[in-house]
Scaffold this motif. Structure first.
Motif, PDB file in Angstrom:
ATOM      1  N   UNK A 207       9.247  14.882   3.757  1.00 43.04           N
ATOM      2  CA  UNK A 207       9.160  16.338   3.690  1.00 43.04           C
ATOM      3  C   UNK A 207      10.433  16.926   3.138  1.00 43.04           C
ATOM      4  N   UNK A 208      11.453  16.076   2.993  1.00 42.84           N
ATOM      5  CA  UNK A 208      12.768  16.592   2.645  1.00 42.84           C
ATOM      6  C   UNK A 208      13.128  16.473   1.175  1.00 42.84           C
ATOM      7  N   UNK A 209      12.143  16.047   0.351  1.00 46.60           N
ATOM      8  CA  UNK A 209      12.287  16.232  -1.103  1.00 46.60           C
ATOM      9  C   UNK A 209      11.049  17.027  -1.520  1.00 46.60           C
ATOM     10  N   UNK A 210      10.566  17.870  -0.601  1.00 49.87           N
ATOM     11  CA  UNK A 210       9.228  18.413  -0.707  1.00 49.87           C
ATOM     12  C   UNK A 210       8.292  17.329  -0.188  1.00 49.87           C
ATOM     13  N   UNK A 211       7.028  17.658  -0.019  1.00 49.04           N
ATOM     14  CA  UNK A 211       6.098  16.701   0.583  1.00 49.04           C
ATOM     15  C   UNK A 211       5.697  15.627  -0.429  1.00 49.04           C
ATOM     16  N   UNK A 212       6.047  14.385  -0.109  1.00 49.25           N
ATOM     17  CA  UNK A 212       5.648  13.239  -0.929  1.00 49.25           C
ATOM     18  C   UNK A 212       5.222  12.143   0.045  1.00 49.25           C
ATOM     19  N   UNK A 213       3.965  11.733  -0.069  1.00 49.02           N
ATOM     20  CA  UNK A 213       3.460  10.731   0.883  1.00 49.02           C
ATOM     21  C   UNK A 213       3.760   9.337   0.342  1.00 49.02           C
ATOM     22  N   UNK A 214       4.195   8.444   1.235  1.00 47.69           N
ATOM     23  CA  UNK A 214       4.384   7.054   0.800  1.00 47.69           C
ATOM     24  C   UNK A 214       3.023   6.454   0.463  1.00 47.69           C
ATOM     25  N   UNK A 215       3.007   5.571  -0.543  1.00 49.55           N
ATOM     26  CA  UNK A 215       1.738   4.942  -0.922  1.00 49.55           C
ATOM     27  C   UNK A 215       1.478   3.727  -0.023  1.00 49.55           C
ATOM     28  N   UNK A 216       0.181   3.461   0.227  1.00 50.75           N
ATOM     29  CA  UNK A 216      -0.188   2.386   1.160  1.00 50.75           C
ATOM     30  C   UNK A 216       0.438   1.047   0.788  1.00 50.75           C
ATOM     31  N   UNK A 217       0.311   0.663  -0.486  1.00 52.37           N
ATOM     32  CA  UNK A 217       0.816  -0.658  -0.901  1.00 52.37           C
ATOM     33  C   UNK A 217       2.326  -0.744  -0.699  1.00 52.37           C
ATOM     34  N   UNK A 218       2.995   0.369  -0.934  1.00 51.50           N
ATOM     35  CA  UNK A 218       4.448   0.408  -0.761  1.00 51.50           C
ATOM     36  C   UNK A 218       4.801   0.148   0.709  1.00 51.50           C
ATOM     37  N   UNK A 219       4.087   0.820   1.606  1.00 55.01           N
ATOM     38  CA  UNK A 219       4.374   0.651   3.036  1.00 55.01           C
ATOM     39  C   UNK A 219       4.032  -0.769   3.487  1.00 55.01           C
ATOM     40  N   UNK A 220       2.935  -1.308   2.944  1.00 55.55           N
ATOM     41  CA  UNK A 220       2.550  -2.667   3.344  1.00 55.55           C
ATOM     42  C   UNK A 220       3.599  -3.678   2.885  1.00 55.55           C
ATOM     43  N   UNK A 221       4.108  -3.487   1.683  1.00 56.37           N
ATOM     44  CA  UNK A 221       5.139  -4.381   1.167  1.00 56.37           C
ATOM     45  C   UNK A 221       6.429  -4.256   1.989  1.00 56.37           C
ATOM     46  N   UNK A 222       6.740  -3.025   2.359  1.00 53.58           N
ATOM     47  CA  UNK A 222       7.942  -2.783   3.162  1.00 53.58           C
ATOM     48  C   UNK A 222       7.842  -3.528   4.496  1.00 53.58           C
TER      49      UNK A 222
END
Ligand SMILES: Cc1ncc(COP(=O)(O)O)c(C=O)c1O
Length: 424
Positions: A207-222
């Protein structure tokens, strides 16, 4: 005194006239209204002007201003209990409520702000893993703790400064800055530093660069990289917790965090924060373990009562989230349609009741570079027009606007009517 008189006088006694930089409206070159009271979806300034509020104290006021149950809980509690610096049943009730209604919180520690929650969670992760380095992402803000003040989005972006003076090199030498939603980048970071990383801290819905949602694949890889390298994954849900859904951004992804941080909504508008997560990690905290963290005001009874009133009300009324989501959709689609008619370059990102209007020619905003390409002058003119029309928005392109349970269809229609009159 008028707004301007109070603000000018305040500048004599408080740096910039404020107690938190973004309140100074520096980025939009205006004098901020001085707020006297709030009720439901509205706030009123010292001159009696009414604003439909889309800031909500920067997130906490999901139930609207001065919700009757929260006010009652505060009043009832402070008749007999203001502060003891000792254990109370209220702390137990809030801790138990959080641990039983949230998915990844087996134990919780109460603190007094979001900054305290995130810096303590990082310290705990360092103590647990015996490692020093952390990975954060450019554009994510986790509070004003020294180790986080690199590429920290939000207030710093608004002020146009890359970090903060007064932060020794020593304090940030263990902070690695990664790129949000860039899988290749996190693989490279883990290749290089994987065995040294205590934790990754991320806003799963930024929310702190404006609202940008993390993408599913990115979170899964993380998550996979953290598991492979023995690194703890911390979700900073200070803003998204109880906001994008009751269970926060965690409920939007398949991956689970090891630790989670909360603040804002969980205190019902009073100064509050918490961090929690896996029992084996939390048990490393003093007095059980050797990671020391303490606070005179932590678990304050009045704050606990406000938090408990807020969270139980939200938990018992799931329809609130549907209401907010449907208003959000109406606002998002309405703005997009008007922008198209008027030829305004606009991308609207929204996740439940948090939303940012990006003035950009891009088709979508998913990366930090996309955010940085926005037309901040156009934002400034939009902000000024909306404020004059009676709508309180965050005074920065890089922030989220928030809806509350108390907003109505009429509020959204009035907002859209005002936006239609915006002369580009
Ligand atoms: C995601 C996130 N983390 C941490 C913080 C810091 O919280 P506080 O201002 O309560 O210290 C904020 C504040 O906006 C936030 O948005």
């Amino acid at each position: 005194m008028s707004n301007i008189e109070i603000f000018e006088e305040s500048k004599k006694y408080m740096p910039g006239g404020v107690n938190s930089p973004v309140r100074a409206f520096k980025d939009v070159d205006l004098t901020p209204p001085i707020i006297k009271r709030g009720s439901g979806a509205y706030i009123f300034d010292e001159e009696g002007n009414r604003y439909t509020d889309f800031v909500g104290a920067w997130g906490p006021m999901l139930l609207g201003h001065c919700d009757e149950d929260v006010v009652k809980a505060i009043k009832d509690t402070c008749e007999n209990a203001i502060a003891f610096g000792a254990s109370t049943e209220l702390e137990l009730r809030l801790a138990k409520h959080m641990c039983t209604t949230l998915d990844n919180v087996e134990m919780v520690r109460m603190v007094n702000s979001g900054t305290e929650a995130t810096m303590s969670a990082v310290k705990l992760a360092r103590g647990y893993t015996g490692r020093d380095k952390i990975l954060k992402f450019a554009g994510c803000y986790h509070g004003h703790f020294d180790g986080f003040l690199v590429s920290a989005g939000s207030g710093l972006l608004t002020e146009g400064i890359p970090g903060s003076a007064g932060v020794p090199e020593e304090s940030i030498k263990n902070t690695i800055v990664g790129q949000y939603n860039n899988i290749e980048n996190i693989r490279q970071v883990f290749n290089k530093y994987g065995e040294e990383l205590a934790a990754v801290i991320i806003e799963p819905v930024a929310g702190n660069m404006g609202v940008v949602k993390a993408e599913n694949e990115f979170m899964e890889e993380l998550r996979a990289l953290c598991d492979k390298h023995g690194t703890l994954l911390i979700f900073d849900e200070v803003m998204s917790g109880f906001r994008v859904s009751y269970k926060g951004a965690q409920s939007l992804f398949k991956v689970k965090p090891d630790l989670v941080t909360y603040a804002k909504i969980m205190g019902g508008g009073l100064p509050c924060g918490a961090y929690g997560g896996r029992r084996d990690v939390m048990e490393k905290l003093s007095p059980l373990g050797d990671v020391y963290q303490a606070g005179t005001m932590s678990g304050n009874p009045v704050v606990m009562a406000a938090g408990l009133a807020t969270l139980t009300k939200l938990y018992n009324n799931h329809e609130y989230y549907q209401h907010i989501d449907s208003l959000g959709l109406k606002l998002q689609e309405g703005m997009k349609a008007i922008a198209k008619e008027k030829g305004i370059p606009l991308v609207v990102n929204r996740c439940g009741g948090m939303m940012t209007v990006f003035f950009t020619n891009k088709d979508k905003v998913t990366l930090y570079e996309d955010v940085m390409s926005c037309d901040t002058n156009l934002f400034k003119r939009f902000f000024t027009h909306m404020l004059k029309s009676g709508f309180n928005l965050p005074p920065s392109q890089y922030e989220a606007m928030f809806l509350s349970v108390k907003h109505s269809d009429k509020d959204i229609e009035e907002f859209l009517d005002a936006f239609r009159k915006f002369q580009v």
